[in-house]
Motif scaffolding. Structure first.
Motif, mmCIF file in Angstrom:
data_model
loop_
_atom_site.group_PDB
_atom_site.id
_atom_site.type_symbol
_atom_site.label_atom_id
_atom_site.label_comp_id
_atom_site.label_asym_id
_atom_site.label_seq_id
_atom_site.Cartn_x
_atom_site.Cartn_y
_atom_site.Cartn_z
ATOM 1 N N GLU A 53 35.783 -2.491 -22.393
ATOM 2 C CA GLU A 53 36.230 -2.054 -21.114
ATOM 3 C C GLU A 53 34.885 -2.208 -20.232
ATOM 4 N N ARG A 54 35.115 -2.180 -18.737
ATOM 5 C CA ARG A 54 34.067 -2.468 -17.670
ATOM 6 C C ARG A 54 33.498 -3.696 -18.034
ATOM 7 N N SER A 55 34.152 -4.854 -18.493
ATOM 8 C CA SER A 55 33.575 -5.969 -18.810
ATOM 9 C C SER A 55 34.178 -7.155 -18.040
ATOM 10 N N ARG A 56 33.717 -7.302 -16.787
ATOM 11 C CA ARG A 56 34.383 -8.212 -15.969
ATOM 12 C C ARG A 56 33.919 -9.617 -16.074
ATOM 13 N N VAL A 57 34.943 -10.623 -16.650
ATOM 14 C CA VAL A 57 34.550 -11.863 -16.695
ATOM 15 C C VAL A 57 33.795 -12.499 -15.450
ATOM 16 N N VAL A 58 32.869 -13.163 -15.598
ATOM 17 C CA VAL A 58 32.190 -13.888 -14.254
ATOM 18 C C VAL A 58 32.144 -15.314 -14.665
#
Length: 447
Positions: A210-215
């Motif tokens: 979780e809280r792992s935004r793909v950049v």
């Protein structure tokens, strides 16, 4: 007035978050990692994909920018409908006989698929299998329901059609002229269901971040490399199930979906006496308006109501209209305010068909659930897993390029918002012509 309105979708509905499955605790992705398959998006579709991949033995990492179910999955009305947004004849015409019939059959089987997963993994999501009820708001609505009954009768499915008196008894109020009972349909807590699917995926061996935004994401040496805010992961195959965020991850698909805002509210838990006679047989009601209002009973005694409101922008849903709907349906019900309200987004496809595409080798994308995410999202996740594991495109029931998937044109969001407002006015006029109560319409999906 509601005590809590989450217009910006920054927190999850308390009516859902506090009941059933607890929040999942997944650590952010940090450092370097390796997987067979990476799934982006931990809503119902992504969690279903991760579960079915892990169950098949794949090493899976599931990446979620916020929390499990934080998007549209955790904010849905809560009914699993065995239909597409289009009627079967239209679907076959649009997609062709083979592709159309496969998708129709998949949609029809989604309540059974959801119920089996809930049972097998003991998902605490307030599932109710007593069916759904669709009511006719006008003379034209009665025709729609009769046609639907006949279509499904020809397919071997009996859908009871109720007259006005039977409809009144089934709903416990209102003045609808007819209603169709869908015994296959389910109602449930959508956030708890998403959390339960994620738990099942984890138990099968998937790792959830979780809280792992793909950049960033790029193809690399026959596979893929995904970068998040704090980590990087290499994989052989990539699955994207990101809902309305798909355009930010894959710009080439940006015009395949249109974010469409929906609004809902929930009462505080009501007493058994207060709820006596209200939706006593089926726990979820919608009607034949093209933007119909929905009212659903939850297991802890709340009434969840879809609200009329803007399709985009920053304004809240019409709380007063939602209360007026409850008073019109159930005059003896003493509810003067909602306990909370919230907003969410639907990934609306131009033709309203969910699709599974492979825009680049080893990259599989599911999109366009158009308000049917609870059931079709589960099935789409299963299909994404099968494709990632090596099944052929012609073996999936979800169309890829069949029917030439259209794109939204620039400015479509404004056009859709204007069309929705016009449809609400037409639906209200039809209801008045039928001498029905003046019930506010909503942004909920058509039954």
């Amino acid at each position: 007035m509601a005590r809590r309105h989450d217009l910006l979708a920054t927190s999850l509905p308390l009516a859902y978050a506090g009941c059933g499955e607890p929040a999942f605790a997944g650590d952010p992705l940090r450092g370097e990692a390796r997987a067979d398959v990476v799934v982006i998006g931990a809503g119902i579709t992504g969690a279903s994909a991760a579960f079915h991949l892990a169950e098949a033995g794949a090493r899976v990492r599931l990446l979620e920018a916020e929390r499990v179910g934080a998007g549209g999955s955790g904010r849905a009305f809560g009914q699993v409908v065995p239909y597409l947004r289009t009627e079967p004849a239209r679907t076959v015409s649009d997609l062709g006989t083979e592709a159309g019939e496969r998708l129709i059959a998949t949609a029809a089987g989604t309540p059974a698929l959801v119920a089996e997963l809930v049972s097998r993994h003991a998902i605490a999501c307030d599932l109710d299998a007593s069916g759904l009820i669709f009511a006719a708001h006008s003379a034209g609505g009665s025709v729609v329901l009769r046609e639907r009954r006949d279509v499904w009768a020809a397919r071997g499915v009996a859908l009871p059609l109720l007259d006005m008196e039977q409809t009144l008894a089934a709903i416990g109020g209102g003045s609808y002229r007819a209603a169709l009972v869908e015994p296959r349909g389910l109602s449930l807590n959508p956030l708890a269901y998403a959390r339960g699917l994620a738990r099942a995926a984890s138990a099968a061996g998937a790792t959830l971040h979780e809280r792992s935004r793909v950049v960033d994401m790029s193809s690399s040496h026959g596979g893929w490399r995904v970068e998040t805010t704090e980590g990087r992961i290499a994989c052989d195959t990539l699955v994207v199930a990101a809902g309305v965020a798909i355009g930010g991850i894959l710009p080439e698909l940006r015009r395949r979906i249109l974010p469409f805002r929906v609004h809902e509210a929930a009462t505080a838990p009501l007493s058994a006496d207060a709820l006596a006679g209200i939706l006593p047989r089926q726990r979820a009601l919608t009607d034949t308006r093209r933007l119909p209002s929905g009212v659903r009973r939850t297991g802890d005694g709340r009434l969840v109501v879809t609200l009329s409101g803007p399709a985009g922008g920053g304004r809240a849903g019409d709380l007063g209209g939602g209360l007026a709907r409850l008073r019109a349906l159930f005059p003896r019900l003493d509810v003067t305010a909602f306990a909370e309200s919230w907003s969410g987004w639907v990934d609306l496809a131009p033709d309203q068909y969910p699709r599974l595409v492979e825009p680049r080798p080893g990259l599989f994308v599911g999109y366009g659930l158009s308000g049917r995410g609870l059931g079709l999202g589960t099935a789409l996740g299963q299909a994404l897993a099968r494709r990632a594991l090596g099944s052929r495109a012609d073996e999936t029931s979800f169309p890829g390029m069949a029917g030439r998937p259209p794109r939204w044109l620039p400015g479509s969001s404004l056009a859709v918002a204007a069309a929705a407002a016009s449809i609400r006015r037409i639906d209200a006029w039809q209801a008045r012509q039928a001498d029905a109560p003046r019930l506010p319409t909503s942004n909920g999906p058509r039954p």
